[in-house]
Design a protein around this motif. Structure first.
Motif, PDB file in Angstrom:
ATOM      1  N   THR A 120       0.735  -1.353  -0.051  1.00 40.18           N
ATOM      2  CA  THR A 120      -0.072  -0.239   0.025  1.00 40.18           C
ATOM      3  C   THR A 120       0.805   1.225  -0.353  1.00 40.18           C
ATOM      4  O   THR A 120       0.614   2.180  -0.691  1.00 40.18           O
ATOM      5  N   ILE A 136      -7.161  -1.840  -5.322  1.00 41.13           N
ATOM      6  CA  ILE A 136      -5.922  -1.186  -4.627  1.00 41.13           C
ATOM      7  C   ILE A 136      -5.979   0.295  -5.064  1.00 41.13           C
ATOM      8  O   ILE A 136      -5.301   1.000  -4.057  1.00 41.13           O
ATOM      9  N   ARG A 145      -7.080   2.803  -2.258  1.00 35.39           N
ATOM     10  CA  ARG A 145      -6.380   2.768  -1.063  1.00 35.39           C
ATOM     11  C   ARG A 145      -5.297   3.536  -1.349  1.00 35.39           C
ATOM     12  O   ARG A 145      -4.738   4.141  -0.513  1.00 35.39           O
ATOM     13  N   GLY A 146      -4.521   3.775  -2.522  1.00 36.04           N
ATOM     14  CA  GLY A 146      -3.373   4.366  -2.885  1.00 36.04           C
ATOM     15  C   GLY A 146      -3.917   5.708  -2.800  1.00 36.04           C
ATOM     16  O   GLY A 146      -2.975   6.669  -2.181  1.00 36.04           O
ATOM     17  N   VAL A 199      -4.212   6.391   0.956  1.00 36.60           N
ATOM     18  CA  VAL A 199      -2.844   6.681   1.490  1.00 36.60           C
ATOM     19  C   VAL A 199      -2.377   7.947   1.236  1.00 36.60           C
ATOM     20  O   VAL A 199      -1.630   8.845   2.201  1.00 36.60           O
ATOM     21  N   GLY A 205       0.018   4.907   4.972  1.00 37.92           N
ATOM     22  CA  GLY A 205      -0.105   3.427   4.870  1.00 37.92           C
ATOM     23  C   GLY A 205      -0.152   2.617   6.078  1.00 37.92           C
ATOM     24  O   GLY A 205      -0.819   1.919   6.459  1.00 37.92           O
TER      25      GLY A 205
END
Lengths: 362, 289
Positions: B18, B218, B221-222, B225, B241
């Protein structure tokens, strides 16, 4: 600002290439702000209306009409998105969730209280508008890019809430509703009648968009889009207008969601997740958010493209992605801009076009 | 206690992937000003390339480097052919990146198939340290990530290239007048971010199986973060992260498991609303919006 201005400025060296490039610049320019003559506008509207009304009579088959209904209710939602992005410059990638709020509100009212389409429609639209405004609150604090991420998160959250909502929201399987309550003499179980119902709603959406776009309110929104600081300094209540346009956009989304619900008769969370939302954003960009028929064009292109290309699903997705890249690269204003510019290039009698042309040659 | 330490290493290794994708996004979004939604697909392509090369009998660590280079080249092509033209219209760039992600996803399905792929543990060792079993590959993933983070952090904050890059973000016109080739820096950042995504994909497939649709899961999530930590801030991406990993770990252990995904989304929305510049402060995104 059209992106092609730079290239038009550097054309002194090669006059032959320069003229070609000027012509290309004319085709790719974004002329959304320049109105066409009133007669042309009226003729376009009438032709389009006749075509859409005549569609069920052309004998194109059940499948075609089903896709047409999908296209039209999607377009209603897109007009809301087109309003908030095209006029006020606020892009959202959570618009399918907003449609879902309307659809689920209507479905829950139907399951719990036995209300039909007509009775639940006002509640569903109002709820979508309120939710649209509440999600919009952060836009007052954060920039446009952050708002995109927030709407995307809202979308994902909405799906999780629906999936975990137990029998109230029907969990992952979703909810079923009955058919549309018939009006005197009109039974909406017939597909063409359902088509006319959705078409009538689309008509309202287009008229509302036209009226807003040409009103003082629309000009205020565009002022905010072009320069928020300046708009604020001349006394426009920017925050109120931003929330207002998001709520109007929510109204459209609620209407679209209810129509979707009563066309499909069954809804589930995946219909309103991140990917449908992204596709709505794509459609509105593809068609051209600043053009009156842009959202409709976007919906038609995206829904009918797989049919026209007649490829297997994987290839059609790839082709679709490639088409999207080409449109964005060649026609930054969307297909709507392209059609308008081609029309202007053919007729030639277009003030701004001449002006741009002379700028390029100077 | 043993279980806790084991869990910690496991969570750290997942958080590493991540963090890698978060750094890529934070650089590309925060410094180059490009909202690249296809970044998750870059990672997926890296993972798939690694799977293919390892399947052909190549050493995992060679495949990791090659996957990074391949995805870096992919990023170079994407920047030169697509994003270069939309730098002054970020929204168009964003829409194009969605188109690119659709293309990459289905191109991978066309070349391979839509089923999930995995490789066997390339190291296959379990270290026992003080009674705790640690899978060696997971520790290696954490170590590789730590090295990359350190290189990136010092590259951005200490080297003259990093300084030039930050100058271009702060004031593009002045930076150009000072002789900094801003456009070339934008391309460079894009390539570097893509390279990290490729390496992240390779590391990811060494931990768990991936499918062609992994990228779209993902990517959010990136973005989370990079926004939680502050755009353009490498340290922020690491903090983001870890925060996200912690929230996930705790919620899986103590909360209602079916709401696990919701917690990180709520945390992200709250941070965006309360602290739009991110926990550690960042560039607030590209100026032309």
């Amino acid at each position: 600002m059209p992106v092609t201005d730079n290239s038009a400025g550097k054309t002194g060296a090669a006059p032959e290439g320069a003229r070609a490039r000027d012509r290309l610049a004319l085709l790719t320019a974004d002329n959304a702000a320049v109105p066409l003559p009133a007669g042309v506008q009226a003729i376009t509207a009438i032709l389009l209306a006749v075509l859409l009304i005549a569609l069920p009579w052309l004998g194109l088959g059940y499948r075609f009409l089903s896709i047409a209904i999908t296209t039209l209710y999607t377009a209603i939602g897109l007009y809301g998105l087109g309003l908030q992005f095209g006029q006020a410059g606020i892009m959202s990638v959570g618009h399918a969730a907003l449609m879902g709020v309307g659809a689920y509100a209507s479905a829950i009212l139907s399951v719990q209280l036995g209300l039909g389409l007509w009775a639940s429609l006002p509640f569903a639209m109002a709820l979508s508008a309120i939710v649209g405004g509440v999600i919009g609150l952060p836009t007052l604090r954060v920039g446009g890019q952050h708002y995109i991420i927030i709407t995307f998160c809202f979308c994902a959250l909405f799906v999780i809430v629906l999936t975990n909502g137990g029998t109230f929201t029907g969990s992952a399987t979703g909810l079923d509703v009955g058919s549309v309550t018939p009006l005197p003499g009109i039974n909406f179980d017939k597909l063409s009648n359902n088509y006319y119902l959705v078409l009538a709603a689309l008509f309202l959406a287009v008229v509302a968009t036209y009226l807003i776009g040409n009103s003082r309110y629309g000009r205020t929104l565009r002022a905010i889009r072009e320069n928020e600081q300046l708009a604020r300094s001349v006394g426009i209540n920017v925050d109120l207008h931003k929330l207002g346009v998001l709520m109007v956009s929510g109204l459209f989304a609620g209407l679209a969601g209810v129509l979707q619900l009563y066309y499909l008769r069954h809804i589930s969370p995946t219909l309103f997740g991140a990917f449908p939302s992204l596709y709505l954003a794509l459609m509105v960009m593809l068609g051209g958010a600043r053009y009156l028929y842009g959202p409709l064009i976007g919906a038609v292109v995206v829904n009918f493209l797989p049919e026209v290309l007649n490829l297997d699903p994987v290839d059609s997705r790839i082709a679709y992605g490639v088409c999207l890249l080409l449109v964005i690269l060649l026609l930054p204003g969307g297909v709507g801009a392209g059609i308008k510019n081609i029309y202007c290039a053919i007729t030639g009698g277009f003030e701004t076009q001449k002006q741009r042309g002379s700028n390029g040659r100077a | 206690m043993d279980i806790f330490v084991q869990q910690l290493v496991n969570s750290l290794s997942v958080a590493s992937v991540t963090i890698l994708i978060g750094i890529g996004i934070t650089l590309i979004f925060g410094l180059a000003g490009i909202v690249n939604f296809a970044h998750g697909e870059f990672l997926m392509v890296g993972g798939m390339a690694t799977w293919f090369m390892v399947g052909a009998g190549m050493n995992f660590f060679v495949a990791l480097v090659l996957a990074g280079l391949l995805v870096g080249a992919l990023g170079f092509a994407a920047e030169r052919c697509l994003f270069r033209f939309t730098l002054n219209r970020p929204m168009n760039g964003f829409i194009m990146s969605i188109g690119l992600s659709v293309i990459l996803q289905h191109a991978v399905i066309r070349v391979f198939n839509e089923f999930q792929k995995s490789i066997t543990d390339p190291v296959g060792l379990v270290w026992t340290i003080g009674g705790v079993d640690i899978i060696a590959m997971r520790a290696i993933v954490v170590a590789i990530t730590a090295i990359i983070v350190a290189i990136t952090y010092f590259g951005i904050s200490r080297s003259r290239y990093g300084m030039a890059l930050r100058a271009s973000v702060a004031d593009r016109d002045t930076a150009e007048l000072m002789g900094i080739p801003v456009r070339r820096y934008v391309t460079g950042v894009f390539i570097y971010g893509s390279l990290l995504a490729g390496i992240g994909g390779a590391l990811m497939i060494s931990l768990f199986p991936i499918t062609p649709f992994t990228g779209s899961v993902i990517i959010i999530r990136g973005f989370a973060v990079s926004l939680i930590g502050g755009l353009g801030n490498v340290g922020g991406a690491v903090v983001g992260g870890l925060v996200l990993g912690l929230v996930d770990g705790l919620s899986a252990g103590y909360g209602y498991p079916e709401w696990t995904d919701a917690y990180s989304l709520v945390v992200m929305i709250l941070i965006l609303v309360l602290r739009p510049q991110g926990l550690l402060g960042g560039t607030l995104g590209p100026k032309a919006s």
